[in-house]
Design a protein around this motif. Structure first.
Motif, PDB file in Angstrom:
ATOM      1  N   CYS A  85      -3.910  33.250  -0.288  1.00 41.68           N
ATOM      2  CA  CYS A  85      -4.005  32.737  -1.657  1.00 41.68           C
ATOM      3  C   CYS A  85      -3.801  31.223  -1.676  1.00 41.68           C
ATOM      4  CB  CYS A  85      -2.979  33.427  -2.560  1.00 41.68           C
ATOM      5  SG  CYS A  85      -3.573  33.688  -4.255  1.00 41.68           S
ATOM      6  N   TYR A  86      -4.012  30.602  -0.525  1.00 41.01           N
ATOM      7  CA  TYR A  86      -3.950  29.150  -0.409  1.00 41.01           C
ATOM      8  C   TYR A  86      -4.914  28.506  -1.402  1.00 41.01           C
ATOM      9  CZ  TYR A  86      -3.844  24.735   2.386  1.00 41.01           C
ATOM     10  OH  TYR A  86      -3.706  23.448   2.835  1.00 41.01           O
ATOM     11  N   HIS A  87      -6.037  29.184  -1.646  1.00 41.99           N
ATOM     12  CA  HIS A  87      -7.067  28.641  -2.522  1.00 41.99           C
ATOM     13  C   HIS A  87      -6.898  29.050  -3.978  1.00 41.99           C
ATOM     14  CE1 HIS A  87      -8.550  32.709  -1.757  1.00 41.99           C
ATOM     15  NE2 HIS A  87      -9.341  32.590  -2.801  1.00 41.99           N
ATOM     16  N   CYS A  88      -5.915  29.903  -4.281  1.00 32.44           N
ATOM     17  CA  CYS A  88      -5.849  30.514  -5.610  1.00 32.44           C
ATOM     18  C   CYS A  88      -5.601  29.500  -6.724  1.00 32.44           C
ATOM     19  CB  CYS A  88      -4.767  31.594  -5.656  1.00 32.44           C
ATOM     20  SG  CYS A  88      -5.208  33.099  -4.748  1.00 32.44           S
ATOM     21  N   TYR A 129      -0.632  36.753 -11.674  1.00 35.97           N
ATOM     22  CA  TYR A 129      -0.347  36.752 -10.235  1.00 35.97           C
ATOM     23  C   TYR A 129       0.628  35.624  -9.938  1.00 35.97           C
ATOM     24  CZ  TYR A 129      -2.302  38.471  -5.746  1.00 35.97           C
ATOM     25  OH  TYR A 129      -2.530  39.098  -4.553  1.00 35.97           O
ATOM     26  N   PHE A 130       1.738  35.945  -9.336  1.00 38.33           N
ATOM     27  CA  PHE A 130       2.662  34.888  -8.948  1.00 38.33           C
ATOM     28  C   PHE A 130       2.038  34.041  -7.838  1.00 38.33           C
ATOM     29  CE2 PHE A 130       5.584  37.895 -10.896  1.00 38.33           C
ATOM     30  CZ  PHE A 130       6.466  37.062 -11.582  1.00 38.33           C
ATOM     31  N   PRO A 131       2.046  32.713  -7.980  1.00 44.15           N
ATOM     32  CA  PRO A 131       1.358  31.854  -6.999  1.00 44.15           C
ATOM     33  C   PRO A 131       2.205  31.551  -5.768  1.00 44.15           C
ATOM     34  CG  PRO A 131       2.234  30.509  -8.749  1.00 44.15           C
ATOM     35  CD  PRO A 131       2.564  31.943  -9.124  1.00 44.15           C
ATOM     36  N   VAL A 132       2.953  32.542  -5.285  1.00 47.64           N
ATOM     37  CA  VAL A 132       3.810  32.335  -4.114  1.00 47.64           C
ATOM     38  C   VAL A 132       3.359  33.190  -2.933  1.00 47.64           C
ATOM     39  CG1 VAL A 132       5.808  31.682  -5.506  1.00 47.64           C
ATOM     40  CG2 VAL A 132       5.461  34.101  -4.913  1.00 47.64           C
ATOM     41  N   TYR A 133       2.221  33.857  -3.079  1.00 39.75           N
ATOM     42  CA  TYR A 133       1.717  34.761  -2.047  1.00 39.75           C
ATOM     43  C   TYR A 133       1.550  34.027  -0.724  1.00 39.75           C
ATOM     44  CZ  TYR A 133      -1.464  38.188   0.095  1.00 39.75           C
ATOM     45  OH  TYR A 133      -2.061  39.092   0.934  1.00 39.75           O
ATOM     46  N   GLY A 134       2.160  34.559   0.342  1.00 42.37           N
ATOM     47  CA  GLY A 134       2.003  33.998   1.668  1.00 42.37           C
ATOM     48  C   GLY A 134       2.993  32.905   2.014  1.00 42.37           C
ATOM     49  N   SER A 179     -16.859  34.973  -4.007  1.00 38.81           N
ATOM     50  CA  SER A 179     -18.192  35.026  -3.428  1.00 38.81           C
ATOM     51  C   SER A 179     -18.745  33.620  -3.191  1.00 38.81           C
ATOM     52  CB  SER A 179     -19.137  35.815  -4.346  1.00 38.81           C
ATOM     53  OG  SER A 179     -20.429  35.898  -3.799  1.00 38.81           O
ATOM     54  N   THR A 180     -18.467  32.726  -4.122  1.00 36.47           N
ATOM     55  CA  THR A 180     -18.886  31.332  -3.955  1.00 36.47           C
ATOM     56  C   THR A 180     -18.185  30.692  -2.774  1.00 36.47           C
ATOM     57  OG1 THR A 180     -19.351  31.091  -6.318  1.00 36.47           O
ATOM     58  CG2 THR A 180     -18.975  29.073  -5.068  1.00 36.47           C
ATOM     59  N   PHE A 181     -16.867  30.942  -2.652  1.00 39.09           N
ATOM     60  CA  PHE A 181     -16.120  30.372  -1.529  1.00 39.09           C
ATOM     61  C   PHE A 181     -16.631  30.910  -0.190  1.00 39.09           C
ATOM     62  CE2 PHE A 181     -12.443  30.102  -4.719  1.00 39.09           C
ATOM     63  CZ  PHE A 181     -12.768  28.795  -5.062  1.00 39.09           C
ATOM     64  N   VAL A 182     -16.915  32.197  -0.132  1.00 40.89           N
ATOM     65  CA  VAL A 182     -17.410  32.794   1.107  1.00 40.89           C
ATOM     66  C   VAL A 182     -18.766  32.197   1.479  1.00 40.89           C
ATOM     67  CG1 VAL A 182     -18.250  34.942   2.139  1.00 40.89           C
ATOM     68  CG2 VAL A 182     -16.096  34.931   0.878  1.00 40.89           C
ATOM     69  N   GLU A 183     -19.638  32.043   0.499  1.00 40.37           N
ATOM     70  CA  GLU A 183     -20.950  31.462   0.784  1.00 40.37           C
ATOM     71  C   GLU A 183     -20.814  30.032   1.298  1.00 40.37           C
ATOM     72  OE1 GLU A 183     -25.332  30.688  -1.278  1.00 40.37           O
ATOM     73  OE2 GLU A 183     -23.733  31.651  -2.424  1.00 40.37           O
ATOM     74  N   ARG A 184     -19.934  29.259   0.661  1.00 39.88           N
ATOM     75  CA  ARG A 184     -19.733  27.882   1.118  1.00 39.88           C
ATOM     76  C   ARG A 184     -19.190  27.858   2.542  1.00 39.88           C
ATOM     77  NH1 ARG A 184     -16.784  25.552  -4.377  1.00 39.88           N
ATOM     78  NH2 ARG A 184     -18.666  25.476  -5.692  1.00 39.88           N
TER      79      ARG A 184
END
Length: 431
Positions: free
Chosen positions: A218-221, A232-237, A387-392
């Motif tokens: 979730c670095y990109h979240c 979603y708590f933004p502390v994942y990972g 999906s956009t991130f994966v394509e990039r």
């Protein structure tokens, strides 16, 4: 402190040599903590290798029992060149067969899903019952024995309503142990009794490993998923004892919510402890129950339940999310009001099917107990963004200038996924 990784100069000749390198060499020289070299993501040879080494030899999540509620219901799954029918047989048990006619090998069922009384090949009308037995083959020799031409079975398991299959006859030896560990987390939601509220297929223009890498962090979240971060708590990972200053308020809210959730789970006898073994075993997995933001009930803007009828008769909607990852292609979130399952199926080196299924109480009525747009809002948006991130990412890896880069500390699950993947590839190549 380790020395910083220095970027290597771009050399077109080296890039061409990398693409031509032997898979054994590439697998042997993979550097822990770094992304894979380009051929792993873009080479047709590696795509075929992934099918044989990963998807044919692992337990693969393919469907929910709720997708085939009645005898004769089926779904069709294509995993590379393997074509599989998953069906409810005449005894109302889950069965799986190779989608290949025993006459001359034609693909039998061509629709993605449906319901039939018998399985009929459209080429020469060879007909099979739902238990796989051949019951009709016209104009055969007098000594023709139908019992010799049953549909070839695929090994299949239902785990608390989740359907997994393994194409290989040699299944991972630890799956029973993993099932015994995760089933107490999953079973209370009574998923086998649920019904499908929605299922959305999305074709991502990227390699399946990029889909999974993107999911495992979730670095990109913060910059990419505003809808998801509503609940979603933004502390994942992150290491909660060594967290960026900007996330300290979120961490404190998270810790308070954990205490409330644990008290509730203790009262209801629901397991919640994190169990994680992602890369040291054939069936890597992670499971835990953790809180959601705000009201803590569901993936909605204010965190309140999206479905009025709670699953499994839960006495409270504030049960957070019961989440599981299973290598190589599955993740899920079970809430008190609904469940969401995800599967990633490779289609081609640069295409992956992401299938997302929302399940609700069997008596929940759309428009009365839930609004479909609200139910699917957060993850429908998140999937499109991902999906956009994966394509990039895939387009970048195609560039000859690409070289592997380092995973951040919060991306440890990505590194664990790749560690797991590389081990499976090495084992396969050593056979």
């Amino acid at each position: 402190m380790s020395a910083p990784v220095q970027p290597r100069p771009f050399n077109p000749d080296a890039a061409r040599a990398e693409m031509a390198a032997d898979p054994r060499e590439l697998a042997a020289r993979r550097q822990p903590g770094m992304s894979l070299e380009a051929p792993f993501y873009i080479s047709p040879e590696f795509f075929d290798l992934d099918i044989d080494a990963i998807f044919a030899k692992s337990w693969i999540f393919v469907a929910n029992e709720a997708e085939i509620p009645e005898a004769g219901d089926y779904v069709v799954i294509d995993i590379g060149r393997y074509l599989v029918i998953v069906a409810r047989d005449d005894d109302e048990k889950v069965a799986a067969y190779h989608n290949v006619c025993r006459h001359r090998g034609a693909r039998i069922l061509n629709d993605a899903c449906g319901s039939v009384g018998r399985i009929v090949c459209g080429y020469h009308q060879w007909t099979y019952d739902m238990n796989g037995s051949l019951v009709f083959a016209d104009a055969q020799a007098e000594d023709f024995d139908k019992s010799c031409f049953v549909l070839r079975k695929v090994q299949v398991r239902s785990v608390a309503g989740l359907i997994f299959l393994c194409i290989s006859d040699r299944t991972p030896p630890d799956f029973d142990e993993v099932v015994a560990t995760v089933e107490p987390y999953l079973a209370p939601h009574r998923l086998a009794e649920a019904k499908v509220a929605a299922q959305i297929d999305l074709i991502e223009n990227g390699n399946w490993k990029l889909t999974m890498e993107n999911n495992r962090e979730c670095y990109h979240c913060a910059g990419g998923h505003p809808e998801l971060l509503e609940s979603y708590f933004p502390v994942y990972g992150f290491d909660l004892d060594d967290i960026p200053a900007r996330l300290i308020p979120a961490r404190d809210r998270y810790l308070a919510a954990i205490k409330d959730l644990e008290d509730t789970c203790d009262a209801l006898n629901l397991p919640y402890a994190e169990i994680e073994d992602l890369d040291d075993r054939p069936t890597g997995f992670r499971i835990m129950r953790e809180p959601l933001e705000k009201a803590g009930e569901s993936f909605t803007p204010d965190g309140t339940a999206a479905v009025k009828k709670l699953m499994a008769g839960f006495p409270t909607a504030r049960l957070g999310r019961n989440s599981m990852h299973l290598q190589p292609n599955f993740w899920c979130h079970f809430m008190a009001d609904h469940a969401i399952t995800f599967s990633a199926i490779p289609i081609a080196p640069d295409k992956t099917l992401l299938r997302t299924t929302w399940l609700v109480h069997p008596d929940a009525v759309e428009g009365v107990d839930y609004d479909l747009d609200e139910l699917t809002w957060a993850w429908n948006a998140t999937n499109r963004q991902d999906s956009t991130f994966v394509e990039r990412a895939h387009r970048g890896v195609l560039n000859p200038a690409y070289v592997p880069g380092p995973y951040a500390p919060s991306e440890y699950q990505v590194d664990a996924f790749i560690n797991w993947y590389i081990q499976r590839i090495r084992e396969h190549l050593a056979e």
